[in-house]
Write an enzyme that holds these catalytic residues in place. Structure first.
Site, PDB file in Angstrom:
ATOM      1  N   ASP A 125      20.742  32.918  35.758  1.00  0.00           N
ATOM      2  CA  ASP A 125      19.642  32.047  35.320  1.00  0.00           C
ATOM      3  C   ASP A 125      20.027  31.383  34.001  1.00  0.00           C
ATOM      4  O   ASP A 125      19.194  31.186  33.113  1.00  0.00           O
ATOM      5  CB  ASP A 125      18.327  32.824  35.184  1.00  0.00           C
ATOM      6  CG  ASP A 125      17.102  31.912  35.151  1.00  0.00           C
ATOM      7  OD1 ASP A 125      17.234  30.733  35.527  1.00  0.00           O
ATOM      8  OD2 ASP A 125      16.027  32.371  34.728  1.00  0.00           O
TER       9      ASP A 125
ATOM     10  N   ILE B 223      17.868  41.420  28.384  1.00  0.00           N
ATOM     11  CA  ILE B 223      16.688  40.791  27.765  1.00  0.00           C
ATOM     12  C   ILE B 223      15.544  40.695  28.776  1.00  0.00           C
ATOM     13  O   ILE B 223      14.420  41.109  28.511  1.00  0.00           O
ATOM     14  CB  ILE B 223      17.020  39.364  27.247  1.00  0.00           C
ATOM     15  CG1 ILE B 223      18.196  39.396  26.272  1.00  0.00           C
ATOM     16  CG2 ILE B 223      15.778  38.726  26.627  1.00  0.00           C
ATOM     17  CD1 ILE B 223      17.931  40.043  24.951  1.00  0.00           C
TER      18      ILE B 223
ATOM     19  N   ALA C  95       7.987  36.377  36.031  1.00  0.00           N
ATOM     20  CA  ALA C  95       7.139  35.300  36.558  1.00  0.00           C
ATOM     21  C   ALA C  95       6.475  35.673  37.881  1.00  0.00           C
ATOM     22  O   ALA C  95       6.419  34.883  38.827  1.00  0.00           O
ATOM     23  CB  ALA C  95       7.922  33.992  36.686  1.00  0.00           C
TER      24      ALA C  95
ATOM     25  N   HIS D 104      14.348  35.965  40.550  1.00  0.00           N
ATOM     26  CA  HIS D 104      14.333  36.869  39.382  1.00  0.00           C
ATOM     27  C   HIS D 104      13.175  37.884  39.411  1.00  0.00           C
ATOM     28  O   HIS D 104      12.160  37.735  38.747  1.00  0.00           O
ATOM     29  CB  HIS D 104      14.403  36.132  38.047  1.00  0.00           C
ATOM     30  CG  HIS D 104      13.521  34.927  37.866  1.00  0.00           C
ATOM     31  ND1 HIS D 104      12.162  34.927  38.105  1.00  0.00           N
ATOM     32  CD2 HIS D 104      13.816  33.683  37.417  1.00  0.00           C
ATOM     33  CE1 HIS D 104      11.676  33.733  37.826  1.00  0.00           C
ATOM     34  NE2 HIS D 104      12.659  32.963  37.408  1.00  0.00           N
TER      35      HIS D 104
END
Length: 381
Positions: A266, A243, A208, A204
């Protein structure tokens, strides 16, 4: 244009006409709809109340439920994903999620994606800090002690800045396991060295990891790095749910490296359930509208958008072609996993896994091995 299928694979009709002098036994008119390769989701944590990171009496039945329900999203193959968990979870759950072909029972299982626990404490996101681990002491032996046998594993997400990561990456890739970089504070040099050791995926993108900085773009810089092994394509996951990633960031990534973009959901166990409190591994999750948070925080923890929604949002946000949007959910994940000869395309000899879509890319029907496995109520195929 016609698509010919026999014995679960896409057939070259010339052979049928000129060598066997046969015609089709059965014909179906798709009525002008779009025919596309089945979607492949390489990062899905559960859905419909099923949490892949939880020990239950029958793990297999939970995986089967998700496999069946995601057919309506156009997904024909997936990688059940486990988030950071204690070793006993891996030891009990992993043997119960074997690789499995798809069919009327549900989408095929391509192998498990292990996201954590060898990740950065600072960028752990929704992963529980208490269960994070390192492999500094015994390298690959620490990995085996944590996970147990790796027979059913297809992808491992780790942070490349952890000590001895290059030994671990080389050992995993030697077993045919795809190594993904994520939940990490690695700088670009550490990320490039990880790719040189065998890593091929980014988990992703933008989420992170260190934010892009012009003097050290970090993992994001891999998209345009000139220090990758010759001929190596780096792939990167994007959660295009509206989002996790601003549309401008989606456009930047797509325009920088369109051929590496892999759409992932995810999705968390709350997928398909609506607002309220749910779980993700060891954490409680609060769903509010289209957003899932770690309960009591504003930390995002996965998505509740199905794959077909991600495809439509990606198309709208980037202005890419319909073909490019569909390839990001089919061809690219197949290439990432080295399955492009059998999955992710409608080429002769490929598995006849495909999805029938209307002009707005809403799923009308899903086929696996040439067999109708899901159909929208209003569709007449």
């Amino acid at each position: 244009e016609d698509l010919w299928v026999r014995e679960g694979r896409i057939l070259d009709p010339e052979k049928l006409f000129f060598e066997e002098r046969r015609v089709a036994d059965e014909q179906r008119d798709c009525g002008g709809y779009i025919l596309a390769p089945g979607f492949i989701d390489v990062q899905i944590n559960g859905g419909f109340g099923v949490d892949f990171s939880k020990i239950t009496e029958n793990v297999g039945s939970g995986v089967a439920l998700v496999a069946q329900r995601i057919l309506s999203h156009g997904v024909t193959s997936f990688c059940p994903t486990l988030v950071t968990s204690p070793p006993e979870i891996y030891h009990k759950v992993l043997p119960q999620i074997p690789v499995k072909s798809g069919g009327p029972h549900g989408a095929g299982v391509l192998g498990v994606h292990l996201e954590g626990p060898f990740i950065s404490q600072e960028k752990r996101g929704a992963h529980p800090e208490a269960h994070l681990r390192s492999f500094e002491a015994h390298a690959f032996h620490d990995v085996l002690a944590t996970y147990g046998p790796l027979d059913n594993v297809r992808i491992v997400t780790l942070a490349p800045e952890l000590g001895r990561s290059h030994e671990v990456i080389q050992a995993l890739t030697a077993q045919g396991i795809c190594v993904s970089l994520g939940h990490s504070v690695a700088d670009l040099q550490a990320a490039e060295e990880a790719v040189q050791s065998g890593a091929t995926f980014i988990t992703h993108l933008f989420n992170a990891m260190l934010p892009f900085h012009h003097r050290d773009p970090g993992i994001v810089g891999l998209l345009t790095s000139d220090r990758l092994p010759p001929g190596r394509c780096i792939f990167y996951g994007m959660i295009a749910d509206g989002i996790h990633t601003n549309p401008a960031a989606l456009r930047i990534a797509y325009r920088a490296h369109p051929h590496g973009l892999v759409l992932v959901t995810d999705a968390v166990p709350a997928l398909g359930l609506g607002n309220g409190r749910h779980t993700l591994g060891q954490q409680d999750v609060e769903v509010d509208g289209l957003t899932a948070y770690v309960a009591g925080t504003k930390t995002l923890c996965g998505s509740i958008a199905p794959m077909d929604v991600c495809v439509r949002h990606f198309l709208q946000a980037t202005g890419c072609s319909v073909e490019a949007a569909l390839e990001a959910a089919s061809l690219h994940p197949a290439q990432l996993l080295g399955l492009e000869k059998s999955k992710g395309s409608l080429d002769f000899g490929a598995d006849a896994d495909f999805v029938v879509l209307d002009d707005t890319l809403r799923v009308q029907a899903t086929y696996i091995s040439g067999e109708l496995v899901w159909q929208a109520e209003e569709a007449r195929l």
